[in-house]
Write an enzyme that holds these catalytic residues in place. Sequence first.
Site, PDB file in Angstrom:
ATOM      1  CD  GLU A   1      -3.142  -0.925   2.217  1.00  0.00           C
ATOM      2  OE1 GLU A   1      -2.845  -0.539   3.068  1.00  0.00           O
ATOM      3  OE2 GLU A   1      -4.386  -1.584   1.827  1.00  0.00           O
TER       4      GLU A   1
ATOM      5  CD  GLU B   1      -4.364  -6.260   2.272  1.00  0.00           C
ATOM      6  OE1 GLU B   1      -5.106  -5.530   3.210  1.00  0.00           O
ATOM      7  OE2 GLU B   1      -2.855  -6.161   2.449  1.00  0.00           O
TER       8      GLU B   1
HETATM    9  C1  GLA Z   1      -4.366  -2.983   4.669  1.00  0.00           C
HETATM   10  C2  GLA Z   1      -3.021  -3.499   4.800  1.00  0.00           C
HETATM   11  C3  GLA Z   1      -3.044  -4.729   5.744  1.00  0.00           C
HETATM   12  C4  GLA Z   1      -3.828  -4.667   6.917  1.00  0.00           C
HETATM   13  C5  GLA Z   1      -5.079  -4.220   6.402  1.00  0.00           C
HETATM   14  C6  GLA Z   1      -6.025  -4.066   7.682  1.00  0.00           C
HETATM   15  O1  GLA Z   1      -5.211  -2.837   3.785  1.00  0.00           O
HETATM   16  O2  GLA Z   1      -2.303  -3.698   3.303  1.00  0.00           O
HETATM   17  O3  GLA Z   1      -1.563  -4.888   5.958  1.00  0.00           O
HETATM   18  O4  GLA Z   1      -3.081  -3.486   7.563  1.00  0.00           O
HETATM   19  O5  GLA Z   1      -5.154  -3.052   5.682  1.00  0.00           O
HETATM   20  O6  GLA Z   1      -5.698  -2.881   8.329  1.00  0.00           O
END
Ligand code: GLA
Length: 655
Positions: free
Chosen positions: A141, A295
């Site tokens: 991210e 995710e």
């Molecule tokens: C993000 C991150 C993950 C985790 C999730 C949930 O999308 O990429 O590492 O932190 O949020 O908090």
Amino acid sequence: MRVGVDYYPEHWDEDLWEPHARLMREAGITLARLAEFSWCRLEPRDGIYDFEWLDRALEVLHRHGIQVILGTPTATPPAWLHERYDIYPRDSRRYPLGFGTRLQRCLNHPVMRRYSRRITEAMVSHYANHPAVIGWQTDNEFEANLCYCEVCADLFRQWLQRKYGTLEHLNKAWGTIFWSQEYTSWSQIPLPWVARCGEEHNPSLRLEYRRFASESTVSFQREQVEIIRRLAPHHFVTHNLMGLHDSVDYFALAHDLDFVSWDNYPGGSWTNAGHAELAHDVMRGVKGKNFWVMEQQSGITGWGSVSRRPAPGQIRAWAWQSIAHGADAVVFFRWRSCLYGTEQYWHGILNHDGVARRRYREIARFAEEVNRLSAELDGTTLRHQVAILHSYEQNWALQIQPQVNGLRWWQQVSRYYYSLRGLGVGVDIVPIGADLSHYRLIIAPSWYLMTESDAERLTQFVEGGGTLVLSPRTGVKNELNVCRTEPLPALVRHLAGVEVDDYDPLGDEVNHVRLNTGEEFACSVWADALLLQGAEAIATYTHSIFSGEPAIARHQVGGGTVYTFGTYGEPELYDTLFARILDDVGVQQMAGIPRDVDAQWRVKDGARYLIVVNLANEERTALVPAGASVVLGSVSDGGAVRLPPYDVGIYRVEG
Ligand code: GLA
Ligand code: ZN
């Protein structure tokens, strides 16, 4: 098409890996993403690597037929690295951030760059030929490197020097004479750090800093991508983007990737919550092709405070919605809820107790469906005739000077997007540099910074027969965030056939517009009084000083049509006008789809698949084309399909 999980073997006793992998396989899971936060285990001491534990974890997964995407672990540099070097970013008060969470690194710092290249090289050389590994996720991210350290200040000055050549040029371009800021040496140029409280830096400097901070992230990633391409040319490279996140220019970031992935928490606590549909289309537009969800929400989310639990069926509905909008893989975050750390309450498929319960069974059902239908759906993608233009730079410029409530980029995009979606039209969200020729209708939210080449592209599109919708605050500035001297909308005023005669930043104040056809709608945010210069008025203001003056104009030009909106209306205004415009341009509106049902076509040569997802917690009825065959879900009765709460149907039409 595949289903996966985000898995952190390093969070669990090794004797759990085997039962975990077995449960994954039994659920139909064939992918796992690993290792993106495990730097302190992979390189426990400076230059000393340990891949053995990860080798053992991969061996277990591989044995269960699960393929692996590895993350480069650079979002969480280890404590020993920070102890040795100060690579902490500085905030806008030039105060160093500290250890204890993540992303505590300046992506421009030469030490960070060196260690990032080194761990990437070590990892990629170790796993290049591992039978389980199929690809890489860079970091995690990414955000723009909005850092105010001395390294960044120096690099920013060099970046400016390359771009402007001489200080004379920069001073003139930015208008640094304002408040006596003319620079006589490059080293005098500040970052937009906190200066006198409450007062704002030069808008040109601020925009250039945003560009620089975004490019810093892109160039950091590029170093990793180059290593992966060199050492593992047969692996793909992707990154997990954040939907509507806007600090980094995703078009530029994704340029170096094979495809984008993104992190989708539709009922979660991040900015995209409630906007999964829009965010999916934004993500598909980043490279103009299918994507992965790296995710996908699998339970209750939140850190200190938490969201509601997804209702039975909702996780599966969200997951199918991802596929409906172009996902070719859905990877659920995370396998099992962590016992410790910041994200204890960001739930996985399994709770802390590790028992396979309702969410596990729901995801297993989804995986079974995907695995069964994958051969049929593989190779399908979305093809649309309507697009909304997207630009990170426009967004930044409007963040720098929001002017009034309601002009924010995503607010504008959302207004247009949801109206079009409500009318049953699929929408692409694309950069102005994309091939626009196959679109019939293009909507430009405030194209506030207008370059000659932007104006040229819009003109070409209209001259080629396209229909273009322009918004208030179009063409106000040049690309350096300096106001233009031509009457607005400046470089596109001839295309629009109007000139802005006067404007009133309404903000939350309400005015009204009346269409030529008689209907009246509330408007707010901004009011441009349009002077007709070739265009015809299709709506006028009904109140205040602009009463009777044109608010929306239509200009027939060179085979195409331009609509200039001088104001922002309530949703019904767009519903009414877009329904007519879509008819005029011959874009078919899918009828009989309720607003809380998401219906999308994925197509390939010879077949078209309508994926219908009921996002409501109530039964809904949707119309599907007569003669369509059922691929998944309930049988259509005379074209009407009854979808139980959160249920999904897929229908196939030949040709
Ligand atoms: C993000 C991150 C993950 C985790 C999730 C949930 O999308 O990429 O590492 O932190 O949020 O908090
Ligand atoms: Zn820095």
